[in-house]
Design an enzyme around this catalytic site. Structure first.
Site, mmCIF file in Angstrom:
data_model
loop_
_atom_site.group_PDB
_atom_site.id
_atom_site.type_symbol
_atom_site.label_atom_id
_atom_site.label_comp_id
_atom_site.label_asym_id
_atom_site.label_seq_id
_atom_site.Cartn_x
_atom_site.Cartn_y
_atom_site.Cartn_z
ATOM 1 N N GLU A 368 76.955 71.073 79.529
ATOM 2 C CA GLU A 368 76.143 69.913 79.081
ATOM 3 C C GLU A 368 76.038 68.393 78.999
ATOM 4 O OE1 GLU A 368 72.911 73.606 79.036
ATOM 5 O OE2 GLU A 368 73.316 72.517 77.032
HETATM 6 C C1 TNX Z 1 72.397 76.012 77.296
HETATM 7 S S1 TNX Z 1 75.061 77.884 77.247
HETATM 8 C C2 TNX Z 1 73.223 75.713 76.290
HETATM 9 C C3 TNX Z 1 72.642 75.486 74.256
HETATM 10 C C4 TNX Z 1 71.242 75.537 74.342
HETATM 11 C C5 TNX Z 1 71.259 77.088 75.223
HETATM 12 C C6 TNX Z 1 69.922 77.661 75.130
HETATM 13 C C7 TNX Z 1 75.773 76.182 76.681
HETATM 14 C C8 TNX Z 1 77.211 76.549 76.903
HETATM 15 N N1 TNX Z 1 74.846 75.729 76.084
HETATM 16 O O1 TNX Z 1 72.830 74.283 74.422
HETATM 17 O O2 TNX Z 1 71.669 76.267 73.110
HETATM 18 O O3 TNX Z 1 70.974 77.336 76.740
HETATM 19 O O4 TNX Z 1 69.848 78.486 75.946
#
Ligand code: TNX
Length: 575
Positions: A368
Site C-alpha cells: 500500500e
Molecule cells: C491491509 S494487508 C493492510 C493493512 C491493514 C489491513 C486491514 C496489508 C499488507 N496491508 O495495512 O491493517 O489491510 O485488514
C-alpha cells in the site's frame, strides 16, 4: 500429502479419518492402566475409557493408528526420562511444567543415563527411531526436522524424534490426548488416561505462522508471550511481528532513538502506545525460542511510515513533520525514495533489528505504498532488498514486492483475494517462494459474521469453515505447491485493543489455519475437523482463553471439567 520425501519404500500417509484399529495382542504384560480398562469393560462400564480419542488431535497428524485395547494412565509415580541432550531436556522440562499444575504430580525428569527406575514417559532423540507398531513402522525412517512418533501403551508412553523440535511437537500432541482438565492451573482429581496407539507425524509445510500487528495498537510483552504459547499449541513455528506503521513505531533503534520514543508514543484512537526496548524484544525472542517459534520482524517500507516521519521529518518527501496519526486510513505516508538519508536510515534500522533477531528473515513490508509508483517503487524495493541481504538475512515482503528483481531466498507474502495473480506467479517463476495469507481466508481481523463486534469486512466475512476450506498448495493460479513455503494468519489490530480481543479473533480460526499448514492434504475434512475442534472448547475455557463460540462448531454442551476445579471463565459467545 506430505511435501517431505519419505525414505523408500514409502507407504502413502493415511489420513486421520481412516483410523485403523490394531488387532494385535499386546506383547507386553498388561499394565495397571490396561487392567483397569479391561476390568471396566468386563463390568459393562465404559467410564474408565480415556476421555479423548487418539484421532482427535488438531492439527491432524499424518498417520494415526489407535489401539483401543490399550491406554496409559498418568499417576503420582510417573517419571519422565529423556535423552541426555540440552534441547531434548528442555522439552522434557516443558512437558513436566505443562502437566504438573493440573495433575499435582511431581513428574521428576531424569536423563536416560540416570540409574534407577526407567521413566514411563520417555523422550528419545534418535535419527532412525525403531518401534513395535508394524503397520506404520516403515515410514519412521525420516521424521524430518519437525516430525515425531508417539507410542502410547499400558506400560508407558514413548516419544521419539530426530530433533528437539520434533519432540516438542510430540509433547503438544500428548497434551491434547489428556483430558481437558490438564489445562487447569490448579490440581484436579481425575483419571489422567491417554488413549493407546501410535501417531506418526510431520508437517506438510515448513513455514506455519501468525502475524500480530503491534503498531495499530501496542501490546505488552506478556501478551506477545501468551500469543506465542497459543501458536506452539497448534504447531505453528513463526510469529511475524508487524512492528511499525503510521500509528506507531514499536522497536527501539539506538541509532535513531526518536523512532521509538516519539514515533511510538501513540496508537489508533490516541492511546499512549508504547514500544519494546531491546531487552523486551530479546525476552520475546527467547520465549519464542523456548516454544520453537521463529520471530519474523517487519519494518514496513516505504509506506506505512507516518510514525517515523513524525520522529525524523528529514525522511519525509517535504521534510516537514506530519502530525501523529491515530486514524485507520492507509496509503498516505512514505519515506523519501530520492534522498540518500532514507537508505542510511534503512540500513541502520535493519542492521539493528537483524542483530537482535536469530531467525533467518527480515520482513520489509512494501504494501500500500500508493504514492511511490512504477520504477521509483521497484528501484526503492531493490535497494531495500540488497540492504537486507547485506545484514545476512533473507528478505520477506508483501506480494507488492513481486515486480522487483529476484534476489536469492526472496519470499513474498501473498494477501490477495483474487487467486489469479500473474505478477506474483511471474515472481515465483523468477525464484520467489510464497507464504499464503489470502485476505478472504486467512485474515484474522475479518469479522466472523455480520454481528461480530470488532474487525473488518473488506475481504469478506470469515467464519471457521471459510478459514479452513482452501488449499495453500494450489490456491494461487500458476504457482506450484513446491514454491509454497507455507501459511500465515495475520491479525491487524485497528479494532483489536486487548489480549481478550486478540484471543477472540484467533480462536477458533487459528487452529484451522494451523491444520492447513501442518496436516497432509489427504486429511483435509471439514466434517471431521469441526468435531475435533469442538473438543478444544473446554480446553480453552479451562486455560482461561477467550474464544468465539462459532455456531458451526458442535461445542460440547456440558463442561468436562468439574466446575469447582475450573479456572475463571472467559469464553464468550458475544464479545
Ligand atoms: C491491509 S494487508 C493492510 C493493512 C491493514 C489491513 C486491514 C496489508 C499488507 N496491508 O495495512 O491493517 O489491510 O485488514
Amino acid at each position: 500429502m506430505s511435501s517431505l520425501p519419505l525414505s523408500s519404500p514409502a507407504p502413502e500417509p493415511t489420513p486421520t479419518a481412516t483410523v485403523a484399529a490394531s488387532t494385535a495382542v499386546p506383547a507386553h504384560q498388561p499394565a495397571a492402566g490396561d487392567l483397569a480398562v479391561l476390568a471396566a469393560r468386563a463390568a459393562g462400564d465404559d467410564l474408565l475409557a480415556p476421555a479423548v480419542r487418539l484421532d482427535s488431535v488438531v492439527p491432524a497428524p499424518e498417520q494415526v493408528e489407535a489401539d483401543p485395547t490399550a491406554s496409559f494412565v498418568l499417576t503420582a509415580d510417573t517419571a519422565i526420562q529423556v535423552t541426555a541432550d540440552p534441547g531434548a531436556r528442555a522439552v522434557a522440562d516443558h512437558l513436566a511444567e505443562l502437566l504438573r499444575p493440573a495433575t499435582g504430580f511431581l513428574l521428576p525428569v531424569a536423563d536416560t543415563r540416570a540409574v534407577g527406575p526407567t521413566g514411563t514417559l520417555t523422550l528419545t532423540l534418535a535419527a532412525t527411531p525403531a518401534g513395535p507398531a508394524p503397520a506404520i513402522e516403515r515410514s519412521t525412517t525420516d521424521l524430518g526436522a519437525e516430525g515425531y512418533r508417539l507410542d502410547v501403551a499400558g506400560a508407558g508412553v514413548r516419544l521419539v524424534a530426530g530433533t528437539p523440535t520434533g519432540l516438542f511437537y510430540g509433547v503438544q500432541t500428548l497434551r491434547q490426548l489428556l483430558p481437558a482438565a490438564v489445562e487447569s492451573s490448579t490440581p484436579v482429581t481425575t483419571r489422567w488416561a491417554l488413549p493407546g496407539g501410535t501417531i506418526l507425524d510431520r508437517p506438510r509445510f515448513p513455514y506455519r505462522g501468525a502475524m500480530l500487528d503491534v503498531a495499530r495498537h501496542f501490546f505488552a510483552v506478556e501478551d506477545v508471550l501468551r500469543v506465542i504459547d497459543h501458536l506452539a499449541r497448534y504447531k505453528l513455528n513463526h510469529l511475524h511481528l508487524h512492528l511499525t506503521d503510521d500509528q506507531g513505531w514499536r522497536i527501539a533503534v539506538d541509532s535513531w532513538p526518536k523512532l521509538a520514543t516519539v514515533g511510538g508514543a501513540s496508537e489508533v484512537g490516541g492511546g499512549p502506545g508504547g514500544h519494546y526496548t531491546k531487552a523486551d524484544y530479546r525476552r520475546i525472542v527467547s520465549h519464542a525460542a523456548s516454544r520453537h517459534v521463529t520471530l519474523v520482524p517487519e519494518i514496513d517500507l516505504p509506506g506505512h511510515t507516518n510514525a517515523a516521519l513524525v520522529a525524523y521529518p528529514q525522511l519525509a518527501p517535504d521534510k516537514l513533520a506530519p502530525p501523529p496519526y491515530t486514524g485507520t486510513e492507509v496509503g498516505f505516508s512514505y519515506v523519501d525514495p530520492a534522498d540518500e538519508q532514507t537508505y542510511d536510515f534503512i540500513a541502520d534500522v535493519l542492521g539493528e533489528v537483524a542483530a537482535l533477531t536469530p531467525g533467518p528473515w527480515l520482513h520489509i513490508g512494501g504494501d500500500e505504498a500508493f504514492k511511490v509508483k512504477g520504477a521509483v517503487y521497484t528501484d526503492f524495493v531493490e535497494r531495500a532488498q540488497r540492504i537486507v541481504a547485506d545484514t545476512g538475512k533473507a528478505v520477506v515482503g508483501w506480494h507488492q514486492l513481486a515486480p522487483a528483481a529476484h534476489l536469492d531466498g526472496r519470499v513474498l507474502q501473498w494477501w490477495g483475494t483474487d487467486a489469479e495473480d500473474p505478477t506474483t506467479a511471474d515472481a515465483v517463476r523468477r525464484g520467489a517462494r510464497l507464504i499464503l495469507s489470502p485476505g478472504n481466508h486467512a485474515y484474522l481481523d475479518m469479522k466472523y459474521a455480520e454481528n461480530t463486534p470488532i474487525g473488518h469486512d473488506w475481504a469478506g466475512l470469515i467464519d471457521v469453515r471459510r478459514a479452513y476450506d482452501w488449499d495453500p498448495g494450489t490456491h494461487v493460479a500458476d504457482v506450484p505447491s513446491t514454491a509454497v513455503l507455507g501459511v500465515e494468519a495475520p491479525l491487524w489490530t485497528e479494532s483489536v485493543t486487548s489480549l481478550t480481543d486478540i484471543e477472540f479473533m484467533l480462536f477458533p480460526r487459528l487452529p484451522a489455519i494451523a491444520e492447513l499448514g501442518w496436516s497432509p492434504r489427504a486429511a483435509h475434512d471439514w466434517a471431521g475437523f469441526r468435531e475435533r475442534l469442538a473438543g478444544h472448547g473446554p480446553r480453552w475455557s479451562t486455560a482461561g482463553i477467550t474464544f468465539h463460540r462459532a455456531p458451526e462448531i458442535p461445542w460440547p454442551a456440558t463442561p468436562t471439567v468439574p466446575r469447582q476445579n475450573r479456572a475463571p471463565q472467559n469464553d464468550t459467545t458475544t464479545h
